[in-house]
Design a protein around this motif. Sequence first.
Motif, PDB file in Angstrom:
ATOM      1  N   GLU A  12       0.917  -1.307  -0.518  1.00 15.84           N
ATOM      2  CA  GLU A  12      -0.260  -0.011   0.012  1.00 15.84           C
ATOM      3  C   GLU A  12       0.941   1.368   0.302  1.00 15.84           C
ATOM      4  O   GLU A  12       0.766   2.196   1.016  1.00 15.84           O
ATOM      5  N   GLN A  13       1.663   1.524  -0.566  1.00 11.40           N
ATOM      6  CA  GLN A  13       2.649   2.855  -0.971  1.00 11.40           C
ATOM      7  C   GLN A  13       3.624   2.582   0.006  1.00 11.40           C
ATOM      8  O   GLN A  13       4.596   3.879  -0.272  1.00 11.40           O
ATOM      9  N   ILE A  14       3.914   1.750   0.890  1.00 15.90           N
ATOM     10  CA  ILE A  14       4.932   1.835   2.071  1.00 15.90           C
ATOM     11  C   ILE A  14       5.771   0.688   1.526  1.00 15.90           C
ATOM     12  O   ILE A  14       5.372  -0.753   1.577  1.00 15.90           O
ATOM     13  N   LEU A  15       6.924   0.753   1.593  1.00 23.11           N
ATOM     14  CA  LEU A  15       7.997   0.305   1.686  1.00 23.11           C
ATOM     15  C   LEU A  15       8.518  -0.492   2.837  1.00 23.11           C
ATOM     16  O   LEU A  15       9.124   0.394   3.255  1.00 23.11           O
ATOM     17  N   TYR A  16       8.504  -1.671   3.656  1.00 26.74           N
ATOM     18  CA  TYR A  16       8.541  -1.844   4.737  1.00 26.74           C
ATOM     19  C   TYR A  16      10.684  -2.596   4.703  1.00 26.74           C
ATOM     20  O   TYR A  16      10.367  -3.279   3.945  1.00 26.74           O
ATOM     21  N   PHE A  42      16.714   1.748  -4.282  1.00 25.80           N
ATOM     22  CA  PHE A  42      15.105   1.582  -5.056  1.00 25.80           C
ATOM     23  C   PHE A  42      13.992   2.639  -4.716  1.00 25.80           C
ATOM     24  O   PHE A  42      12.854   2.781  -5.283  1.00 25.80           O
ATOM     25  N   ALA A  43      13.755   3.018  -2.969  1.00 25.22           N
ATOM     26  CA  ALA A  43      12.648   3.675  -2.903  1.00 25.22           C
ATOM     27  C   ALA A  43      12.668   5.221  -3.541  1.00 25.22           C
ATOM     28  O   ALA A  43      11.606   6.006  -3.732  1.00 25.22           O
ATOM     29  N   GLY A  44      13.703   5.936  -3.154  1.00 22.67           N
ATOM     30  CA  GLY A  44      13.637   7.216  -3.830  1.00 22.67           C
ATOM     31  C   GLY A  44      13.555   7.116  -4.811  1.00 22.67           C
ATOM     32  O   GLY A  44      13.176   8.270  -5.444  1.00 22.67           O
ATOM     33  N   ASN A  45      13.262   6.598  -6.014  1.00 25.60           N
ATOM     34  CA  ASN A  45      13.209   5.680  -7.495  1.00 25.60           C
ATOM     35  C   ASN A  45      11.671   5.845  -7.867  1.00 25.60           C
ATOM     36  O   ASN A  45      11.558   6.236  -9.217  1.00 25.60           O
ATOM     37  N   SER A  46      11.372   5.178  -6.987  1.00 21.11           N
ATOM     38  CA  SER A  46       9.544   4.492  -7.076  1.00 21.11           C
ATOM     39  C   SER A  46       8.678   4.888  -7.565  1.00 21.11           C
ATOM     40  O   SER A  46       9.208   5.806  -5.752  1.00 21.11           O
ATOM     41  N   ASN A  47       8.264   5.403  -7.875  1.00 22.12           N
ATOM     42  CA  ASN A  47       7.317   5.350  -8.016  1.00 22.12           C
ATOM     43  C   ASN A  47       5.838   5.256  -7.052  1.00 22.12           C
ATOM     44  O   ASN A  47       4.813   6.024  -6.421  1.00 22.12           O
ATOM     45  N   GLU A  48       6.195   4.221  -6.960  1.00 19.31           N
ATOM     46  CA  GLU A  48       4.962   3.169  -6.310  1.00 19.31           C
ATOM     47  C   GLU A  48       5.426   3.032  -4.354  1.00 19.31           C
ATOM     48  O   GLU A  48       4.193   3.297  -4.391  1.00 19.31           O
ATOM     49  N   VAL A  49       6.848   4.452  -4.071  1.00 21.72           N
ATOM     50  CA  VAL A  49       6.913   4.496  -2.705  1.00 21.72           C
ATOM     51  C   VAL A  49       6.554   5.921  -2.974  1.00 21.72           C
ATOM     52  O   VAL A  49       6.801   7.158  -2.779  1.00 21.72           O
ATOM     53  N   ARG A  50       5.471   5.678  -1.549  1.00 21.38           N
ATOM     54  CA  ARG A  50       5.430   7.459  -1.196  1.00 21.38           C
ATOM     55  C   ARG A  50       6.072   7.268   0.538  1.00 21.38           C
ATOM     56  O   ARG A  50       5.801   8.299   1.143  1.00 21.38           O
TER      57      ARG A  50
END
Length: 260
Positions: A12-16, A42-50
């Motif tokens: 749900e757009q959170i990277l654990y 990955f977190a910084g570059n991914s549009n899926e991660v909020r």
Amino acid sequence: MIYHTIVSELKEQILYITINRESKMNALNKQTLEELADAIAFAGNSNEVRGVLLTGSGEKAFVAGADISEFSAYTTEQGEALARNGHTHVFNAIENCPKPIVAAINGFALGGGLELAMACHIRVASDHAKLGLPEVTLGLIPGYGGTQRLTQLVGKGKAIEMITTADMITAEMAEKMGLVNYVVPQTELIAKAEEILNKIKQRAPLAVASAIRAVNANLHKDEDGFEIEIEEFGKCFNTSDFKEGTTAFLEKRKAVFSGK
């Protein structure tokens, strides 16, 4: 990259991100740092991660320090390289990540572990957590930004006291000092971190990134924080999210941001 010392899961757009060396109190070794660097990139570059939720496995330790066995025989040059690489690829990368990173401190956060938590944008601690920088007991000082970030968070006097005495402090004391944002029971730790990230998720992602950039500029001696704020403010006007946010406000409805 295949991870062996961390677990990374996007929900749900959170990277654990969980540091998964429970038998070693989640100590940071070279492999863990490399895997953390990859996950943060990955977190910084991914549009899926909020947003990112960073924690340690088990209930005893967030990260109880660095893996001393890996560097006990290092020379001056090797020690400097160790610190510089960690700064660049992990600790500074976390601080400068455009996605908000919340540390869920589930136990001991010592040495490199506390430095890791301090690099995050927001810190939530369990009520049994203990925090400290014990490096001087090893004949060292903090090498991953601890002397700088602790001073920024709690002030010069408290920072020098904590570092030179090597004393641990309780989560309650850390909250009073401004070192952590919240202290909650262990059973509520992840939920509290998720609550913060879920609230941020509702805001405009590009504006959130601009806010992080502007706040961080205050800490960099080679940057004019006011000028960075003005520039980031101006950039926001050229985003679809700005148009959506202002239109939603005028239409008295909830904005739906796209991160564009």
